[in-house]
Design a protein around this motif. Sequence first.
Motif, short mmCIF file in Angstrom:
data_model
loop_
_atom_site.label_atom_id
_atom_site.label_comp_id
_atom_site.label_asym_id
_atom_site.label_seq_id
_atom_site.Cartn_x
_atom_site.Cartn_y
_atom_site.Cartn_z
N ALA A 156 0.85 -1.19 0.00
CA ALA A 156 0.00 0.00 0.00
C ALA A 156 0.89 1.24 0.00
CB ALA A 156 -0.92 0.02 1.22
N LEU A 157 0.28 2.37 -0.33
CA LEU A 157 0.96 3.65 -0.26
C LEU A 157 0.23 4.57 0.71
CD1 LEU A 157 1.71 4.51 -4.03
CD2 LEU A 157 3.25 3.46 -2.37
N VAL A 158 0.99 5.39 1.41
CA VAL A 158 0.46 6.50 2.21
C VAL A 158 1.20 7.75 1.74
CG1 VAL A 158 0.09 7.47 4.50
CG2 VAL A 158 -0.03 4.99 4.17
N LEU A 159 0.46 8.71 1.21
CA LEU A 159 1.07 9.89 0.59
C LEU A 159 0.69 11.14 1.37
CD1 LEU A 159 0.29 8.94 -3.13
CD2 LEU A 159 2.39 8.49 -1.84
N LEU A 160 1.68 11.88 1.80
CA LEU A 160 1.48 13.09 2.61
C LEU A 160 1.93 14.32 1.82
CD1 LEU A 160 3.06 11.81 5.96
CD2 LEU A 160 0.72 11.47 5.14
N GLY A 161 0.97 15.14 1.41
CA GLY A 161 1.34 16.34 0.64
C GLY A 161 2.25 16.01 -0.51
N ALA A 162 1.93 14.94 -1.23
CA ALA A 162 2.84 14.39 -2.23
C ALA A 162 2.90 15.24 -3.49
CB ALA A 162 2.42 12.96 -2.59
N ALA A 163 4.10 15.44 -4.00
CA ALA A 163 4.30 16.05 -5.32
C ALA A 163 4.08 14.95 -6.36
CB ALA A 163 5.70 16.63 -5.43
N SER A 164 2.91 14.92 -6.95
CA SER A 164 2.52 13.77 -7.75
C SER A 164 2.13 14.10 -9.18
CB SER A 164 1.33 13.06 -7.09
OG SER A 164 0.22 13.95 -6.98
N ASN A 165 1.79 15.35 -9.46
CA ASN A 165 1.26 15.72 -10.77
C ASN A 165 1.95 16.98 -11.29
OD1 ASN A 165 -1.47 14.18 -11.73
ND2 ASN A 165 -1.20 14.07 -9.51
N PRO A 166 1.92 17.17 -12.62
CA PRO A 166 2.56 18.37 -13.19
C PRO A 166 1.86 19.64 -12.73
CG PRO A 166 1.33 17.15 -14.87
CD PRO A 166 1.36 16.28 -13.66
N TRP A 167 2.64 20.68 -12.49
CA TRP A 167 2.11 21.94 -12.01
C TRP A 167 2.31 23.02 -13.08
CZ3 TRP A 167 6.15 19.16 -9.98
CH2 TRP A 167 7.43 19.65 -10.23
N PRO A 168 1.48 24.06 -13.04
CA PRO A 168 1.64 25.14 -14.01
C PRO A 168 2.82 26.03 -13.65
CG PRO A 168 -0.12 25.65 -12.46
CD PRO A 168 0.32 24.24 -12.15
N GLY A 169 3.41 26.64 -14.64
CA GLY A 169 4.49 27.58 -14.40
C GLY A 169 5.80 26.89 -14.04
N ARG A 170 6.70 27.69 -13.47
CA ARG A 170 8.03 27.20 -13.12
C ARG A 170 8.26 27.36 -11.63
NH1 ARG A 170 12.36 29.52 -17.38
NH2 ARG A 170 13.48 27.68 -16.60
N LEU A 171 9.25 26.68 -11.13
CA LEU A 171 9.62 26.82 -9.73
C LEU A 171 10.32 28.17 -9.50
CD1 LEU A 171 11.00 23.23 -9.07
CD2 LEU A 171 8.78 24.14 -8.38
N GLY A 172 10.55 28.49 -8.24
CA GLY A 172 11.21 29.75 -7.91
C GLY A 172 12.59 29.85 -8.52
N PRO A 173 13.09 31.09 -8.69
CA PRO A 173 14.38 31.29 -9.37
C PRO A 173 15.55 30.65 -8.64
CG PRO A 173 13.58 33.34 -8.37
CD PRO A 173 12.46 32.36 -8.32
N LEU A 174 15.48 30.52 -7.31
CA LEU A 174 16.61 29.96 -6.59
C LEU A 174 16.85 28.50 -6.99
CD1 LEU A 174 18.77 30.76 -4.56
CD2 LEU A 174 17.28 29.87 -2.74
#
Length: 321
Positions: A156-174
């Motif tokens: 089984a899986l337990v997922l906590l605030g998981a980054a699981s799907n593509p998001w719009p835009g880009r990550l921060g510049p750092l």
Amino acid sequence: MLLFALLLILLTVALVHWRAAARETQAETDYPPSGQFIEVDGTRIHLRIEGTGPDLVLIHGANGSIRDFTFDLMGRLTDRYRVIMVDRPGLGWSSRAGESYTGVLNTWAEPPAVQARVLQKALDQVGVTRPIVLGHSYGGAVALAWALERPEDTAALVLLGAASNPWPGRLGPLYQINSSRIGSAVVIPLIAAFAPASRIEETVASIFKPQATPEGYLDHFGPEMTLRRPTLRANAQQVNSLRPHVVEMAAQYPDLTLPVEILHGTEDTIVPLRVHSEPLAQLLPNATLTRMEGVGHMPHHADPDAVEAAIDRAATRAGLR
């Protein structure tokens, strides 16, 4: 004049790296390994095992380590699970994975599938079979990759605030700067050498908000370990390169029929619920989504009882209890 300028630059570079190295040595002295090391194809994985019962693997998020789980969650579970906590490749006390990585000027990053395979091989050596796999944040992507790699041997899986799907835009510049060759060579040593304690505390507080950082967490977790130059490089490169991998993985999620418990805070601004766990719950045929009202990006600290209950539900659904 040119020679003087060159000498000044060289002296400054030497000072920065001396300062960074001194802070790294102090951090490693203050926060030594708490578990054991397993070698996998030239990669050294740090893991810790506590308790007895069905196997439960805990995979931390970005800039994390085993210590995020040993602060509280581990102690709630060892009476009924064999809890196996792992430092992901390049973080904590684990080394980078993959022959393609050669050092400072390399921007290659281990995708979730590579991390999952390395961790699986390491845990094979300690007899882990048909585990429940819990992943937080970036570790959720690795947990999903784990199940995709070994669907028949994952209970089984337990997922906590998981980054699981593509998001719009880009990550921060750092993230973009630090994952580049120039940023890796220039900016990261400066951060490692001179990041002030106040900035460290502010960064950790922003990860926990709207909840407060738990009392004693900073001293236990050791954020100074995340400021080591190799760790900063690994984290930036892994996070900045994650999106195309979750695009590819998302197409395979409907094939995962194992029980999945998804917990996600409604106030999570780092990995937003509507972008990640809500569509994930629609893609997975056997998933249960728990929306944690008012909770941010650290559900296992904000409401550990709810996380503990989700793990027990996963075990029951998988026939392990």
